[in-house]
Structures are given as structure tokens and as C-alpha cells.
Write a protein that holds these residues in place. Structure first.
Motif, PDB file in Angstrom:
ATOM      1  N   PHE A  74      18.952  -7.330 -12.691  1.00 55.81           N
ATOM      2  CA  PHE A  74      17.835  -6.434 -12.376  1.00 55.81           C
ATOM      3  C   PHE A  74      18.332  -5.022 -12.069  1.00 55.81           C
ATOM      4  CE2 PHE A  74      16.888 -10.797 -11.227  1.00 55.81           C
ATOM      5  CZ  PHE A  74      15.870 -11.077 -12.134  1.00 55.81           C
ATOM      6  N   ASP A  75      18.426  -4.627 -10.790  1.00 55.80           N
ATOM      7  CA  ASP A  75      18.900  -3.299 -10.404  1.00 55.80           C
ATOM      8  C   ASP A  75      20.411  -3.337 -10.201  1.00 55.80           C
ATOM      9  OD1 ASP A  75      16.326  -2.146 -10.371  1.00 55.80           O
ATOM     10  OD2 ASP A  75      15.971  -2.886  -8.341  1.00 55.80           O
ATOM     11  N   ILE A  76      21.123  -2.465 -10.900  1.00 51.80           N
ATOM     12  CA  ILE A  76      22.585  -2.428 -10.822  1.00 51.80           C
ATOM     13  C   ILE A  76      23.003  -1.817  -9.491  1.00 51.80           C
ATOM     14  CG2 ILE A  76      24.659  -1.429 -11.873  1.00 51.80           C
ATOM     15  CD1 ILE A  76      23.081  -1.450 -14.551  1.00 51.80           C
ATOM     16  N   GLY A  77      23.955  -2.459  -8.808  1.00 57.50           N
ATOM     17  CA  GLY A  77      24.490  -1.884  -7.578  1.00 57.50           C
ATOM     18  C   GLY A  77      24.819  -2.875  -6.479  1.00 57.50           C
ATOM     19  N   ASP A  78      24.306  -4.090  -6.544  1.00 53.68           N
ATOM     20  CA  ASP A  78      24.547  -5.084  -5.499  1.00 53.68           C
ATOM     21  C   ASP A  78      25.892  -5.774  -5.721  1.00 53.68           C
ATOM     22  OD1 ASP A  78      21.812  -4.848  -4.373  1.00 53.68           O
ATOM     23  OD2 ASP A  78      21.248  -5.685  -6.309  1.00 53.68           O
ATOM     24  N   SER A  86      33.481 -22.856   3.222  1.00 50.21           N
ATOM     25  CA  SER A  86      33.663 -22.053   4.437  1.00 50.21           C
ATOM     26  C   SER A  86      34.855 -21.097   4.405  1.00 50.21           C
ATOM     27  CB  SER A  86      33.776 -22.955   5.677  1.00 50.21           C
ATOM     28  OG  SER A  86      32.607 -23.738   5.812  1.00 50.21           O
ATOM     29  N   VAL A  87      35.413 -20.828   3.223  1.00 53.54           N
ATOM     30  CA  VAL A  87      36.517 -19.882   3.081  1.00 53.54           C
ATOM     31  C   VAL A  87      36.081 -18.798   2.095  1.00 53.54           C
ATOM     32  CG1 VAL A  87      38.911 -19.595   2.284  1.00 53.54           C
ATOM     33  CG2 VAL A  87      38.247 -21.666   3.528  1.00 53.54           C
ATOM     34  N   LEU A  88      36.289 -17.517   2.459  1.00 54.59           N
ATOM     35  CA  LEU A  88      35.950 -16.435   1.542  1.00 54.59           C
ATOM     36  C   LEU A  88      36.805 -16.570   0.292  1.00 54.59           C
ATOM     37  CD1 LEU A  88      34.399 -13.816   0.882  1.00 54.59           C
ATOM     38  CD2 LEU A  88      36.227 -12.561   2.040  1.00 54.59           C
ATOM     39  N   ALA A  89      36.173 -16.795  -0.860  1.00 56.05           N
ATOM     40  CA  ALA A  89      36.886 -17.026  -2.111  1.00 56.05           C
ATOM     41  C   ALA A  89      37.015 -15.748  -2.933  1.00 56.05           C
ATOM     42  CB  ALA A  89      36.184 -18.106  -2.931  1.00 56.05           C
ATOM     43  N   PHE A  90      35.946 -14.948  -2.998  1.00 58.54           N
ATOM     44  CA  PHE A  90      36.016 -13.688  -3.730  1.00 58.54           C
ATOM     45  C   PHE A  90      34.802 -12.829  -3.424  1.00 58.54           C
ATOM     46  CE2 PHE A  90      33.845 -16.584  -6.666  1.00 58.54           C
ATOM     47  CZ  PHE A  90      32.818 -15.823  -7.215  1.00 58.54           C
ATOM     48  N   THR A  91      34.965 -11.546  -3.705  1.00 58.75           N
ATOM     49  CA  THR A  91      33.864 -10.587  -3.688  1.00 58.75           C
ATOM     50  C   THR A  91      33.648 -10.183  -5.129  1.00 58.75           C
ATOM     51  OG1 THR A  91      34.420  -9.812  -1.471  1.00 58.75           O
ATOM     52  CG2 THR A  91      33.080  -8.341  -2.827  1.00 58.75           C
ATOM     53  N   THR A  92      32.405 -10.140  -5.569  1.00 63.84           N
ATOM     54  CA  THR A  92      32.135  -9.797  -6.956  1.00 63.84           C
ATOM     55  C   THR A  92      32.596  -8.376  -7.262  1.00 63.84           C
ATOM     56  OG1 THR A  92      29.859  -9.162  -6.400  1.00 63.84           O
ATOM     57  CG2 THR A  92      30.210 -11.430  -7.192  1.00 63.84           C
ATOM     58  N   SER A  93      32.736  -8.085  -8.549  1.00 64.94           N
ATOM     59  CA  SER A  93      33.302  -6.830  -9.033  1.00 64.94           C
ATOM     60  C   SER A  93      32.475  -5.607  -8.647  1.00 64.94           C
ATOM     61  CB  SER A  93      33.437  -6.887 -10.547  1.00 64.94           C
ATOM     62  OG  SER A  93      32.145  -7.018 -11.145  1.00 64.94           O
ATOM     63  N   VAL A  94      33.102  -4.458  -8.769  1.00 63.64           N
ATOM     64  CA  VAL A  94      32.414  -3.182  -8.553  1.00 63.64           C
ATOM     65  C   VAL A  94      31.452  -2.972  -9.726  1.00 63.64           C
ATOM     66  CG1 VAL A  94      32.741  -0.685  -8.409  1.00 63.64           C
ATOM     67  CG2 VAL A  94      34.367  -2.229  -7.302  1.00 63.64           C
ATOM     68  N   PRO A  95      30.190  -2.660  -9.450  1.00 63.70           N
ATOM     69  CA  PRO A  95      29.240  -2.473 -10.549  1.00 63.70           C
ATOM     70  C   PRO A  95      29.512  -1.183 -11.320  1.00 63.70           C
ATOM     71  CG  PRO A  95      28.172  -2.147  -8.419  1.00 63.70           C
ATOM     72  CD  PRO A  95      29.571  -2.573  -8.147  1.00 63.70           C
ATOM     73  N   GLY A  96      29.094  -1.186 -12.576  1.00 64.54           N
ATOM     74  CA  GLY A  96      29.210  -0.002 -13.416  1.00 64.54           C
ATOM     75  C   GLY A  96      27.851   0.653 -13.558  1.00 64.54           C
ATOM     76  N   SER A  97      27.596   1.165 -14.746  1.00 64.33           N
ATOM     77  CA  SER A  97      26.278   1.734 -15.016  1.00 64.33           C
ATOM     78  C   SER A  97      25.919   1.408 -16.461  1.00 64.33           C
ATOM     79  CB  SER A  97      26.273   3.247 -14.790  1.00 64.33           C
ATOM     80  OG  SER A  97      27.201   3.873 -15.646  1.00 64.33           O
ATOM     81  N   GLY A  98      24.651   1.232 -16.700  1.00 67.77           N
ATOM     82  CA  GLY A  98      24.180   0.891 -18.033  1.00 67.77           C
ATOM     83  C   GLY A  98      22.751   0.425 -17.982  1.00 67.77           C
ATOM     84  N   ALA A  99      22.312  -0.194 -19.080  1.00 67.08           N
ATOM     85  CA  ALA A  99      20.936  -0.672 -19.200  1.00 67.08           C
ATOM     86  C   ALA A  99      20.700  -1.864 -18.281  1.00 67.08           C
ATOM     87  CB  ALA A  99      20.646  -1.064 -20.648  1.00 67.08           C
ATOM     88  N   SER A 100      19.518  -1.940 -17.700  1.00 65.97           N
ATOM     89  CA  SER A 100      19.205  -3.058 -16.803  1.00 65.97           C
ATOM     90  C   SER A 100      18.738  -4.265 -17.597  1.00 65.97           C
ATOM     91  CB  SER A 100      18.147  -2.640 -15.781  1.00 65.97           C
ATOM     92  OG  SER A 100      16.937  -2.353 -16.433  1.00 65.97           O
ATOM     93  N   THR A 101      18.934  -5.438 -17.004  1.00 65.95           N
ATOM     94  CA  THR A 101      18.519  -6.691 -17.620  1.00 65.95           C
ATOM     95  C   THR A 101      18.231  -7.717 -16.534  1.00 65.95           C
ATOM     96  OG1 THR A 101      19.083  -8.411 -19.255  1.00 65.95           O
ATOM     97  CG2 THR A 101      20.874  -7.608 -17.876  1.00 65.95           C
TER      98      THR A 101
END
Length: 174
Positions: A74-78, A86-101
């Protein structure tokens, strides 16, 4: 008597926490989830283009290796923090910019949306997802678990490697 009451209370809390888990199907497809501002948990209710909706904790069992995938849409940025058992496994990638979907497959592959994945071994899993960044204050995203099946090319390379080792061993004996 008080000890018995405490034990009954703990048992009831444990049972209610387990009953609030949202099981998701392996190889079933993408499950939608909702979230609020930064730090908020994934909650059930946003199916969108998914096969269903679920929220924390997402639970599933793997009989072999599997790939856990998370993507914004939906909206890019989250971005999201993903906790595995119960263990932090990963944080998702840094968002880019482009068309929404709103299509989870397109969002995951686009590079525009924050996404991440983790290869898991066979076992029972409880996944918790929390919004790390939420510039719009709320939104919807997706989670999916796929069986990790070796590609035919990988199997062929393993077979060639084993055949080479067998020939080398045979040549050493002669």
C-alpha cells in the motif's frame, strides 16, 4: 490455598494466550495484517489480497525447511521488527520509492517496499511482528511461510559433486 489459586491463574493465562495465537498455513499464501504507529503489534483484520488475515502471534509448524517472508504494501515507508520464538530475528529492509501496490508478490519483489525473509528449520514457530517505522500512523502488510524445496539445479550440482567424489576415491584406490 493461595498457591493453588496462583497456579490456576497462571494456567488460565497460559491457556488464553495460546488460544489467541493465529495459526497460518504453510504454503497457503500471504496473510494480511494491520498495524498502528511505530511499536504497535500486527493485528488480525486486514485480509486485503491475502488468503486470510492474522495477527500476533502467528503460529505454524514446519516438517522441513521453510521461508518466512514479510512485506509492507500500500503506502511505501513502513518497516517491521520480526521476532521468531521471542528472539528478534530481523528488521525488514529500508524502503525505496516507486509505484504503490496492494499485491503482496509485487510488493515483496519490487525493492520499493520494506521486506525481509528468513530460512527456518523444521519445528514449531511463534512469530511476532511489530511496526518499526510507520510514517502514516497505521497500515496493512503481509506475512507468508513457504516450504523451502531445493531447486532442481541445486540437486543436480549436489549429485555431480557426489559423483566426482566417488570417482576421485576410486582413482586413489587404483
Amino acid at each position: 490455598m493461595k498457591l493453588l489459586q496462583k497456579l490456576v491463574g497462571v494456567a488460565l493465562l497460559s491457556a488464553s494466550a495460546a488460544s489467541m495465537a493465529d495459526p497460518i498455513g504453510v504454503d497457503a499464501g500471504w496473510y494480511g495484517f494491520c498495524f498502528g504507529g511505530a511499536g504497535s503489534p500486527a493485528t488480525n483484520g486486514c485480509q486485503n489480497q491475502g488468503v486470510g488475515s492474522a495477527g500476533n502471534p502467528f503460529t505454524f509448524s514446519l516438517t522441513g525447511p521453510g521461508l518466512l517472508k514479510v512485506t509492507d504494501a500500500f503506502d511505501i515507508g513502513d518497516t517491521f521488527d520480526v521476532w521468531v520464538n521471542s528472539v528478534l530475528a530481523f528488521t525488514t529492509s529500508v524502503p525505496g520509492s516507486g509505484a504503490s501496490t496492494s499485491n503482496p508478490d509485487v510488493a515483496f519483489a519490487s525493492g520499493y517496499y520494506s521486506a525481509g525473509s528468513l530460512l527456518l528449520a523444521a519445528g514449531n514457530y511463534s512469530i511476532d511482528i511489530f511496526a518499526n517505522q510507520s510514517p502514516f500512523g497505521s497500515g496493512g502488510a503481509y506475512v507468508e511461510v513457504e516450504s523451502a524445496v531445493p531447486l532442481p539445479g541445486t540437486l543436480a550440482l549436489v549429485g555431480l559433486g557426489l559423483a566426482g567424489l566417488g570417482l576421485r576415491r576410486r582413482a586413489v584406490r587404483v
